[in-house]
Design a protein around this motif. Sequence first.
Motif, PDB file in Angstrom:
ATOM      1  N   ARG A  51      48.926  49.134  32.331  1.00  0.00           N
ATOM      2  CA  ARG A  51      49.601  49.264  33.632  1.00  0.00           C
ATOM      3  C   ARG A  51      51.088  48.971  33.468  1.00  0.00           C
ATOM      4  O   ARG A  51      51.463  47.947  32.905  1.00  0.00           O
ATOM      5  N   ARG A  85      50.709  46.343  42.666  1.00  0.00           N
ATOM      6  CA  ARG A  85      49.830  45.191  42.497  1.00  0.00           C
ATOM      7  C   ARG A  85      49.880  44.632  41.057  1.00  0.00           C
ATOM      8  O   ARG A  85      49.711  43.437  40.845  1.00  0.00           O
ATOM      9  N   ALA A  86      50.095  45.490  40.075  1.00  0.00           N
ATOM     10  CA  ALA A  86      50.185  45.000  38.693  1.00  0.00           C
ATOM     11  C   ALA A  86      51.409  44.104  38.526  1.00  0.00           C
ATOM     12  O   ALA A  86      51.347  43.056  37.879  1.00  0.00           O
ATOM     13  N   PHE A 130      43.837  40.964  37.332  1.00  0.00           N
ATOM     14  CA  PHE A 130      44.429  42.091  38.047  1.00  0.00           C
ATOM     15  C   PHE A 130      43.440  42.699  39.037  1.00  0.00           C
ATOM     16  O   PHE A 130      43.805  43.034  40.170  1.00  0.00           O
ATOM     17  N   THR A 131      42.183  42.842  38.619  1.00  0.00           N
ATOM     18  CA  THR A 131      41.174  43.426  39.511  1.00  0.00           C
ATOM     19  C   THR A 131      41.049  42.614  40.792  1.00  0.00           C
ATOM     20  O   THR A 131      40.894  43.169  41.889  1.00  0.00           O
ATOM     21  N   GLU A 134      44.065  43.434  42.891  1.00  0.00           N
ATOM     22  CA  GLU A 134      43.950  44.792  43.417  1.00  0.00           C
ATOM     23  C   GLU A 134      42.968  44.846  44.593  1.00  0.00           C
ATOM     24  O   GLU A 134      43.138  45.643  45.522  1.00  0.00           O
TER      25      GLU A 134
END
Length: 349
Positions: A51, A85-86, A130-131, A134
């Motif tokens: 990302r 978001r990353a 990250f998930t 997100e």
Amino acid sequence: MVKSHGKKQRAKKKAQRTGASYSSAAAGTTHTHTPLPDLSMLPLVPHGSWRVLDLDLAARLVAACRAKCQPCQQTLITKMVTEQRATLAALAGAVYGTLPAVGFGASATTWQWAPLARTAMRSGAGDEAFTAVEAMDATAATALLNDALDHWVLAAVGSAEEPASPGTADRRGASRQADPMDAVRAAGVEVFTLDDLDLPDDIDTYYLAPNYGVMLMKANTSDGRPMPMLVLYPETEDAGIEDLERRTNWEHWGLHGMPDTDPQWRVRARIADRSLQGLVRVGPDGKDNHELWRAAETVSLSEQWWNLLAHTQHVLIAGPVKMPEAPGVMEAAGDAGELLAVVARVEFV
């Protein structure tokens, strides 16, 4: 018509690129805050495989917070929450992946996410962290970002940039009354303070200034966690709200929510006898530049209060209140706008 359409398209793209409002981009009135921080290390923070980060957006957001520019903060925060978001995960991961504890003032979202950041930093894999970012709704993601930005602003303290505190980066922006001595100076009267006097080095200026006592209490954060609290009360006639407004940068507090955290204010606690020693403000060089309260005698704290102090490592300071033990006196002072407050760090000695 074609020319007008082209101008609108260019303004739209500029707004998307810079994070400025469309009207600002169209009018050519976008601005930047300098110096931009160097965030070249951010890609090294685990933020999810493959990302790409928007380092320009991150740098402009941090700079806007340090410059206390609320319009830019609001625009850039919205852009990061909705589109990057990353980058948000990397900004937050750089903070909470390295801190051993979140800190009592953080949101519930940050408390839940921080362990994932620490795991990511140890393992070098940020996909799980990250998930989770997100999957957050806009409110939760904004809360995490705001908490992280408070720490990024603190990174400016002691640097060549203008010193700042989480409070100044914060979107709350409480107003502060003017120094009452300003009116006297404006009238042409020369006002002297202790700093203006050439006193011998062996003179203890603490007792030349207004003095306060403290009363130990407990408070609850917005999400119900307990924290230690000190309430200041005047011990000399010249101590009071006007003196605290002149000597501190604390915000007016109505007992709703929590006041800002200012890590330059320190409550000193001695480990050997579990006692409080004083309340001081340190400068960017780490040296004391103001002593607001000093313990007149050594009084060991209860085990419960000391354990809470050691756990939170922060103290809510509020005052002045003439009779802090009287029922309803805190609420009355807050409603009258005569209560100042700050959250100070604990420094164990």
